[in-house]
Design a protein around this motif. Structure first.
Motif, mmCIF file in Angstrom:
data_model
loop_
_atom_site.group_PDB
_atom_site.id
_atom_site.type_symbol
_atom_site.label_atom_id
_atom_site.label_comp_id
_atom_site.label_asym_id
_atom_site.label_seq_id
_atom_site.Cartn_x
_atom_site.Cartn_y
_atom_site.Cartn_z
ATOM 1 N N GLU A 17 0.845 -1.179 0.000
ATOM 2 C CA GLU A 17 0.000 0.000 0.000
ATOM 3 C C GLU A 17 0.888 1.238 0.000
ATOM 4 O OE1 GLU A 17 -3.183 2.123 2.938
ATOM 5 O OE2 GLU A 17 -2.455 0.127 3.428
ATOM 6 N N SER A 18 0.561 2.183 -0.827
ATOM 7 C CA SER A 18 1.408 3.368 -0.923
ATOM 8 C C SER A 18 1.370 4.183 0.358
ATOM 9 C CB SER A 18 0.959 4.244 -2.088
ATOM 10 O OG SER A 18 1.765 5.412 -2.137
ATOM 11 N N HIS A 19 2.520 4.630 0.787
ATOM 12 C CA HIS A 19 2.591 5.538 1.941
ATOM 13 C C HIS A 19 2.549 6.988 1.476
ATOM 14 C CE1 HIS A 19 6.575 4.880 0.436
ATOM 15 N NE2 HIS A 19 7.063 5.905 1.084
ATOM 16 N N LEU A 20 2.407 7.164 0.156
ATOM 17 C CA LEU A 20 2.384 8.497 -0.425
ATOM 18 C C LEU A 20 1.088 8.690 -1.189
ATOM 19 C CD1 LEU A 20 5.887 8.061 -2.010
ATOM 20 C CD2 LEU A 20 5.422 9.455 0.012
ATOM 21 N N GLU A 50 -0.621 11.721 -18.550
ATOM 22 C CA GLU A 50 -2.013 11.842 -18.970
ATOM 23 C C GLU A 50 -2.893 12.433 -17.882
ATOM 24 O OE1 GLU A 50 -3.259 8.139 -20.627
ATOM 25 O OE2 GLU A 50 -1.502 8.027 -21.939
ATOM 26 N N GLU A 51 -2.440 13.562 -17.351
ATOM 27 C CA GLU A 51 -3.239 14.318 -16.386
ATOM 28 C C GLU A 51 -3.390 13.618 -15.046
ATOM 29 O OE1 GLU A 51 -5.148 17.561 -17.989
ATOM 30 O OE2 GLU A 51 -3.081 17.068 -18.502
ATOM 31 N N HIS A 52 -2.559 12.633 -14.797
ATOM 32 C CA HIS A 52 -2.603 11.985 -13.479
ATOM 33 C C HIS A 52 -1.197 11.805 -12.940
ATOM 34 C CE1 HIS A 52 -6.880 11.175 -13.491
ATOM 35 N NE2 HIS A 52 -6.765 10.754 -14.740
ATOM 36 N N MET A 53 -1.096 11.849 -11.634
ATOM 37 C CA MET A 53 0.188 11.630 -11.007
ATOM 38 C C MET A 53 0.374 10.147 -10.724
ATOM 39 S SD MET A 53 2.896 13.163 -10.256
ATOM 40 C CE MET A 53 2.582 14.915 -10.033
ATOM 41 N N GLN A 54 1.389 9.579 -11.351
ATOM 42 C CA GLN A 54 1.734 8.191 -11.071
ATOM 43 C C GLN A 54 2.730 8.192 -9.916
ATOM 44 O OE1 GLN A 54 0.128 5.854 -12.884
ATOM 45 N NE2 GLN A 54 -0.815 7.551 -14.007
ATOM 46 N N ILE A 55 2.512 7.307 -8.974
ATOM 47 C CA ILE A 55 3.389 7.243 -7.811
ATOM 48 C C ILE A 55 4.008 5.851 -7.721
ATOM 49 C CG2 ILE A 55 3.587 7.615 -5.336
ATOM 50 C CD1 ILE A 55 1.044 9.245 -5.433
ATOM 51 N N ALA A 56 5.265 5.775 -8.095
ATOM 52 C CA ALA A 56 5.964 4.487 -8.024
ATOM 53 C C ALA A 56 6.543 4.348 -6.614
ATOM 54 C CB ALA A 56 7.062 4.422 -9.082
ATOM 55 N N PHE A 57 5.642 4.176 -5.668
ATOM 56 C CA PHE A 57 6.041 4.277 -4.262
ATOM 57 C C PHE A 57 7.033 3.204 -3.845
ATOM 58 C CE2 PHE A 57 2.292 1.581 -4.398
ATOM 59 C CZ PHE A 57 2.595 0.553 -3.510
ATOM 60 N N GLU A 58 7.079 2.111 -4.587
ATOM 61 C CA GLU A 58 8.018 1.046 -4.223
ATOM 62 C C GLU A 58 9.460 1.529 -4.289
ATOM 63 O OE1 GLU A 58 5.777 0.817 -6.601
ATOM 64 O OE2 GLU A 58 4.584 -1.012 -6.442
ATOM 65 N N GLY A 59 9.703 2.530 -5.130
ATOM 66 C CA GLY A 59 11.069 3.011 -5.298
ATOM 67 C C GLY A 59 11.459 4.094 -4.308
ATOM 68 N N CYS A 60 10.520 4.484 -3.479
ATOM 69 C CA CYS A 60 10.769 5.603 -2.562
ATOM 70 C C CYS A 60 11.911 5.295 -1.599
ATOM 71 C CB CYS A 60 9.501 5.900 -1.773
ATOM 72 S SG CYS A 60 9.731 7.097 -0.458
ATOM 73 N N LEU A 61 12.808 6.238 -1.456
ATOM 74 C CA LEU A 61 13.955 6.088 -0.563
ATOM 75 C C LEU A 61 13.674 6.646 0.819
ATOM 76 C CD1 LEU A 61 16.557 7.437 -3.124
ATOM 77 C CD2 LEU A 61 16.128 5.032 -2.597
ATOM 78 N N GLU A 62 12.476 7.158 0.999
ATOM 79 C CA GLU A 62 12.083 7.767 2.265
ATOM 80 C C GLU A 62 13.048 8.870 2.697
ATOM 81 O OE1 GLU A 62 10.669 5.093 5.250
ATOM 82 O OE2 GLU A 62 9.943 3.672 3.771
ATOM 83 N N CYS A 63 13.446 9.653 1.720
ATOM 84 C CA CYS A 63 14.325 10.774 2.039
ATOM 85 C C CYS A 63 13.546 11.888 2.718
ATOM 86 C CB CYS A 63 14.986 11.300 0.769
ATOM 87 S SG CYS A 63 13.844 12.162 -0.337
ATOM 88 N N GLY A 64 12.231 11.899 2.530
ATOM 89 C CA GLY A 64 11.387 12.869 3.218
ATOM 90 C C GLY A 64 11.193 14.180 2.478
ATOM 91 N N THR A 65 11.871 14.343 1.348
ATOM 92 C CA THR A 65 11.801 15.628 0.654
ATOM 93 C C THR A 65 10.377 16.018 0.285
ATOM 94 O OG1 THR A 65 13.969 15.180 -0.290
ATOM 95 C CG2 THR A 65 12.689 16.945 -1.312
ATOM 96 N N PRO A 80 5.506 3.824 6.301
ATOM 97 C CA PRO A 80 5.098 2.444 6.045
ATOM 98 C C PRO A 80 4.971 1.701 7.368
ATOM 99 C CG PRO A 80 7.091 3.030 4.813
ATOM 100 C CD PRO A 80 6.816 4.132 5.778
ATOM 101 N N ARG A 81 4.125 0.710 7.348
ATOM 102 C CA ARG A 81 3.973 -0.077 8.561
ATOM 103 C C ARG A 81 5.300 -0.741 8.915
ATOM 104 N NH1 ARG A 81 -0.159 -3.474 5.596
ATOM 105 N NH2 ARG A 81 1.261 -2.747 4.019
ATOM 106 N N GLY A 82 5.517 -0.937 10.185
ATOM 107 C CA GLY A 82 6.760 -1.564 10.629
ATOM 108 C C GLY A 82 6.985 -2.899 9.945
ATOM 109 N N GLY A 83 8.199 -3.148 9.548
ATOM 110 C CA GLY A 83 8.518 -4.425 8.926
ATOM 111 C C GLY A 83 8.316 -4.441 7.430
ATOM 112 N N PHE A 84 7.807 -3.351 6.884
ATOM 113 C CA PHE A 84 7.651 -3.277 5.441
ATOM 114 C C PHE A 84 8.518 -2.154 4.901
ATOM 115 C CE2 PHE A 84 3.939 -5.395 6.921
ATOM 116 C CZ PHE A 84 3.647 -6.323 5.934
#
Ligand code: SF4
Ligand code: SF4
Length: 91
Positions: A17-20, A50-65, A80-84
């Motif tokens: 599940e996306s955290h973003l 195409e007028e939508h924001m795609q979020i490839a959240f799996e690649g997120c480095l959690e840099c927080g920016t 993200p939930r603990g352990g994920f």
């Protein structure tokens, strides 16, 4: 061998599940012509297609920016939930 494969798979399953979340895509569309999140994210998680924001959240480095970087405060960020998530990728 089979068990190794399984462990590998288990270790690398990202949070499903996306955290973003974009709070309102209309804000992106109307007020943010430069789509700055697509520029400042080092992992290129955001892409405007195409007028939508795609979020490839799996690649997120959690840099927080993007927590603070969106000029319209339009990105909701929950940890993200603990352990994920990236803990597994780098742990
Ligand atoms: Fe939308 Fe914020 Fe990204 Fe701009 S920076 S496109 S407002 S989420
Ligand atoms: Fe990109 Fe960093 Fe936001 Fe993750 S936390 S989506 S890597 S800017």
């Amino acid at each position: 061998k089979k068990i190794d494969d399984k462990l590998y798979l288990t270790r690398f399953i990202p949070a499903s599940e996306s955290h973003l979340k974009i709070i309102d895509e209309n804000v992106c569309k109307t007020y943010c012509p430069d789509k700055v999140c697509t520029l400042f994210c080092p992992a290129k998680v955001y892409s405007w297609e195409e007028e939508h924001m795609q979020i490839a959240f799996e690649g997120c480095l959690e840099c927080g920016t993007c927590k603070y970087g969106c000029p319209f405060d339009n990105i909701a960020w929950k940890n993200p939930r603990g352990g994920f998530g990236v803990q597994y990728k780098f742990g």
